[in-house]
Design a protein around this motif. Structure first.
Motif, PDB file in Angstrom:
ATOM      1  N   HIS A 153      -4.956 104.938  50.396  1.00 39.32           N
ATOM      2  CA  HIS A 153      -5.190 105.238  48.974  1.00 39.32           C
ATOM      3  C   HIS A 153      -6.662 104.989  48.650  1.00 39.32           C
ATOM      4  O   HIS A 153      -7.385 104.365  49.438  1.00 39.32           O
ATOM      5  CB  HIS A 153      -4.278 104.341  48.124  1.00 39.32           C
ATOM      6  CG  HIS A 153      -4.384 104.558  46.655  1.00 39.32           C
ATOM      7  ND1 HIS A 153      -5.001 103.658  45.817  1.00 39.32           N
ATOM      8  CD2 HIS A 153      -3.943 105.569  45.850  1.00 39.32           C
ATOM      9  CE1 HIS A 153      -4.938 104.107  44.570  1.00 39.32           C
ATOM     10  NE2 HIS A 153      -4.301 105.263  44.567  1.00 39.32           N
TER      11      HIS A 153
ATOM     12  N   TYR B 291      -2.890 100.099  52.582  1.00 37.89           N
ATOM     13  CA  TYR B 291      -1.783  99.170  52.349  1.00 37.89           C
ATOM     14  C   TYR B 291      -0.904  99.159  53.596  1.00 37.89           C
ATOM     15  O   TYR B 291      -0.398 100.205  54.014  1.00 37.89           O
ATOM     16  CB  TYR B 291      -0.975  99.595  51.128  1.00 37.89           C
ATOM     17  CG  TYR B 291      -1.767  99.517  49.836  1.00 37.89           C
ATOM     18  CD1 TYR B 291      -1.607  98.433  48.967  1.00 37.89           C
ATOM     19  CD2 TYR B 291      -2.667 100.520  49.487  1.00 37.89           C
ATOM     20  CE1 TYR B 291      -2.341  98.362  47.789  1.00 37.89           C
ATOM     21  CE2 TYR B 291      -3.403 100.455  48.319  1.00 37.89           C
ATOM     22  CZ  TYR B 291      -3.236  99.365  47.470  1.00 37.89           C
ATOM     23  OH  TYR B 291      -3.968  99.294  46.306  1.00 37.89           O
TER      24      TYR B 291
ATOM     25  N   PHE C 168       2.483  97.832  55.191  1.00 39.94           N
ATOM     26  CA  PHE C 168       3.782  97.320  54.771  1.00 39.94           C
ATOM     27  C   PHE C 168       4.608  96.898  55.982  1.00 39.94           C
ATOM     28  O   PHE C 168       4.731  97.653  56.948  1.00 39.94           O
ATOM     29  CB  PHE C 168       4.567  98.384  53.994  1.00 39.94           C
ATOM     30  CG  PHE C 168       3.851  98.904  52.785  1.00 39.94           C
ATOM     31  CD1 PHE C 168       3.893  98.216  51.589  1.00 39.94           C
ATOM     32  CD2 PHE C 168       3.125 100.086  52.841  1.00 39.94           C
ATOM     33  CE1 PHE C 168       3.226  98.698  50.466  1.00 39.94           C
ATOM     34  CE2 PHE C 168       2.460 100.575  51.732  1.00 39.94           C
ATOM     35  CZ  PHE C 168       2.508  99.875  50.541  1.00 39.94           C
TER      36      PHE C 168
ATOM     37  N   HIS D 101      -4.677  95.739  52.564  1.00 41.54           N
ATOM     38  CA  HIS D 101      -3.772  94.895  51.782  1.00 41.54           C
ATOM     39  C   HIS D 101      -2.450  94.708  52.533  1.00 41.54           C
ATOM     40  O   HIS D 101      -1.866  95.677  53.021  1.00 41.54           O
ATOM     41  CB  HIS D 101      -3.505  95.521  50.417  1.00 41.54           C
ATOM     42  CG  HIS D 101      -4.751  96.014  49.735  1.00 41.54           C
ATOM     43  ND1 HIS D 101      -5.692  95.169  49.204  1.00 41.54           N
ATOM     44  CD2 HIS D 101      -5.213  97.285  49.536  1.00 41.54           C
ATOM     45  CE1 HIS D 101      -6.679  95.890  48.680  1.00 41.54           C
ATOM     46  NE2 HIS D 101      -6.417  97.171  48.870  1.00 41.54           N
ATOM     47  N   SER D 102      -1.993  93.474  52.605  1.00 43.17           N
ATOM     48  CA  SER D 102      -0.767  93.141  53.334  1.00 43.17           C
ATOM     49  C   SER D 102       0.395  92.939  52.363  1.00 43.17           C
ATOM     50  O   SER D 102       0.308  92.118  51.450  1.00 43.17           O
ATOM     51  CB  SER D 102      -0.980  91.868  54.160  1.00 43.17           C
ATOM     52  OG  SER D 102       0.210  91.468  54.796  1.00 43.17           O
ATOM     53  N   LEU D 103       1.477  93.687  52.581  1.00 45.93           N
ATOM     54  CA  LEU D 103       2.673  93.548  51.743  1.00 45.93           C
ATOM     55  C   LEU D 103       3.919  93.452  52.627  1.00 45.93           C
ATOM     56  O   LEU D 103       4.152  94.317  53.477  1.00 45.93           O
ATOM     57  CB  LEU D 103       2.828  94.733  50.785  1.00 45.93           C
ATOM     58  CG  LEU D 103       1.768  94.838  49.678  1.00 45.93           C
ATOM     59  CD1 LEU D 103       0.661  95.786  50.101  1.00 45.93           C
ATOM     60  CD2 LEU D 103       2.406  95.326  48.384  1.00 45.93           C
TER      61      LEU D 103
ATOM     62  N   ASP E  32      -4.146  87.113  49.084  1.00 47.15           N
ATOM     63  CA  ASP E  32      -4.093  88.513  49.521  1.00 47.15           C
ATOM     64  C   ASP E  32      -2.806  88.845  50.268  1.00 47.15           C
ATOM     65  O   ASP E  32      -2.693  89.900  50.871  1.00 47.15           O
ATOM     66  CB  ASP E  32      -5.303  88.838  50.409  1.00 47.15           C
ATOM     67  CG  ASP E  32      -5.384  87.936  51.635  1.00 47.15           C
ATOM     68  OD1 ASP E  32      -4.771  86.847  51.619  1.00 47.15           O
ATOM     69  OD2 ASP E  32      -6.056  88.308  52.608  1.00 47.15           O
TER      70      ASP E  32
ATOM     71  N   HIS F  30       1.346  89.359  49.920  1.00 46.42           N
ATOM     72  CA  HIS F  30       2.365  89.631  48.904  1.00 46.42           C
ATOM     73  C   HIS F  30       3.729  89.749  49.581  1.00 46.42           C
ATOM     74  O   HIS F  30       3.946  90.640  50.395  1.00 46.42           O
ATOM     75  CB  HIS F  30       2.034  90.918  48.161  1.00 46.42           C
ATOM     76  CG  HIS F  30       0.640  90.939  47.607  1.00 46.42           C
ATOM     77  ND1 HIS F  30       0.325  90.467  46.357  1.00 46.42           N
ATOM     78  CD2 HIS F  30      -0.534  91.371  48.156  1.00 46.42           C
ATOM     79  CE1 HIS F  30      -0.961  90.603  46.145  1.00 46.42           C
ATOM     80  NE2 HIS F  30      -1.513  91.158  47.216  1.00 46.42           N
TER      81      HIS F  30
ATOM     82  N   THR G 175       3.350  96.076  42.076  1.00 48.13           N
ATOM     83  CA  THR G 175       2.435  95.254  42.873  1.00 48.13           C
ATOM     84  C   THR G 175       1.276  96.084  43.406  1.00 48.13           C
ATOM     85  O   THR G 175       0.118  95.663  43.357  1.00 48.13           O
ATOM     86  CB  THR G 175       3.184  94.592  44.050  1.00 48.13           C
ATOM     87  OG1 THR G 175       4.253  93.788  43.547  1.00 48.13           O
ATOM     88  CG2 THR G 175       2.250  93.712  44.875  1.00 48.13           C
ATOM     89  N   VAL G 176       1.572  97.281  43.909  1.00 45.08           N
ATOM     90  CA  VAL G 176       0.517  98.168  44.405  1.00 45.08           C
ATOM     91  C   VAL G 176      -0.412  98.560  43.256  1.00 45.08           C
ATOM     92  O   VAL G 176      -1.645  98.602  43.425  1.00 45.08           O
ATOM     93  CB  VAL G 176       1.121  99.408  45.089  1.00 45.08           C
ATOM     94  CG1 VAL G 176       0.030 100.433  45.431  1.00 45.08           C
ATOM     95  CG2 VAL G 176       1.861  99.009  46.359  1.00 45.08           C
TER      96      VAL G 176
ATOM     97  N   ILE H 232      -2.745  95.630  42.537  1.00 43.52           N
ATOM     98  CA  ILE H 232      -3.793  95.500  43.555  1.00 43.52           C
ATOM     99  C   ILE H 232      -4.849  96.586  43.364  1.00 43.52           C
ATOM    100  O   ILE H 232      -6.055  96.320  43.403  1.00 43.52           O
ATOM    101  CB  ILE H 232      -3.194  95.590  44.968  1.00 43.52           C
ATOM    102  CG1 ILE H 232      -2.249  94.409  45.236  1.00 43.52           C
ATOM    103  CG2 ILE H 232      -4.293  95.626  46.030  1.00 43.52           C
ATOM    104  CD1 ILE H 232      -1.437  94.555  46.508  1.00 43.52           C
TER     105      ILE H 232
END
Length: 299
Positions: free
Chosen positions: A112, A117, A119, A177-179, A197, A199, A209-210, A213
């Motif tokens: 993005h 991101y 996941f 980003h770590s989810l 950082d 989630h 949440t996204v 961020i």
């Protein structure tokens, strides 16, 4: 799953009552219900086969419904699909090479404008316990009076490993980003994290949440940068032809490329100095490509 089953049962019971009231026999009722359910499943399968998830994984609809892991990935994709229509890109089941020759697999990636991101999908039920520092987390399941505990590898550490090898390929200039995403069927009973950082959330919290961020990020990727990160070949594509087509489309005169993945038909050429010529070897079957590296320039 339980909610879907209950909804289907209620629809079937209601259909039985209505059709019985208008005088149809039980056998005719059963046949009509089977036809109705088959048509509904066909409709859902057709919709599924139009998604990018299907085009990338080539996973049949029946297999998706019977594999908890795959279905969890698909749900993440469904919850975040509005980002796809806005120009973001998804990648599924990405294998990244490690130093020891093995690979690590990323379940779902979203590329993005606000970054990448990563996941880690956990389509679990029951109560979940764990902390950022614990090597093993616990899933507690209750069936009547029987309570069982299952242990699984810390998903935060798992995703850190994914991101570590991802950065080796894309560098450190892009925000990652770590989810960790658990299903709505479980309860995150006691989850302790310290890093801001990281989630650990459930599906219902995923979209918000996204968004949160994305609103915090100060450096954004352009569409060209997103497309640079994202270049995926579909099953059956010929690698060199695809690279050439990308260069022609984007008017690239010279570039270096690298990649990973799998293939089922390879021609390996070995240069023999004494003969000043190449000897070719053909290999078929499911073959893992640990790395693809090269460069290209216009004539």
């Amino acid at each position: 799953y339980a909610k879907k089953i209950m909804e289907a049962m209620m629809i079937n019971i209601l259909a039985l009552v209505i059709l019985f009231c208008i005088g149809l026999t039980p056998l005719v009722l059963i046949i009509l219900i089977i036809i109705f359910r088959d048509r509904e499943n066909d409709r859902k399968r057709e919709i599924y086969e139009q998604t990018d998830y299907y085009h990338q994984t080539h996973r049949p609809y029946w297999q998706l419904l019977n594999e908890k892991g795959s279905y969890g990935e698909y749900l993440i994709y469904q919850y975040l699909r509005p980002y796809e229509t806005a120009g973001a890109r998804f990648l599924f089941n990405c294998y990244l090479p490690k130093e020891d020759g093995t690979t690590t697999e990323i379940d779902v990636m979203l590329i993005h404008a606000s970054g990448i991101y990563v996941f880690e999908s956990k389509n679990f039920s029951g109560w979940i316990f764990g902390s950022e520092s614990q090597k093993k987390w616990t899933q507690t399941l209750s069936t009547g009076r029987l309570v069982t505990k299952e242990h699984f590898f810390n998903p935060i550490m798992q995703n850190k490993l994914h991101i570590r090898y991802l950065r080796k390929h894309i560098g450190y200039s892009v925000s990652v980003h770590s989810l960790i995403v658990f299903s709505n069927r479980c309860t995150l009973q006691e989850i302790n994290t310290k890093s801001p950082d990281i989630h650990v959330i459930q599906l219902d919290e995923l979209f918000s949440t996204v968004c949160e961020i994305a609103n915090r990020v100060e450096i954004y990727l352009s569409k060209a940068e997103i497309d640079t990160i994202y270049a995926r070949f579909d099953k059956g594509d010929e690698v060199l032809s695809c690279i050439i087509n990308i260069c022609k489309k984007e008017k690239i005169l010279s570039a270096a490329f690298s990649g990973i993945g799998a293939c089922n038909d390879v021609t390996v050429s070995t240069y023999i100095a004494e003969k000043k010529d190449f000897i070719t070897h053909n290999k078929t079957g499911l073959l893992e490509m640990i790395s693809i590296n090269g460069n290209i320039s216009a004539d």
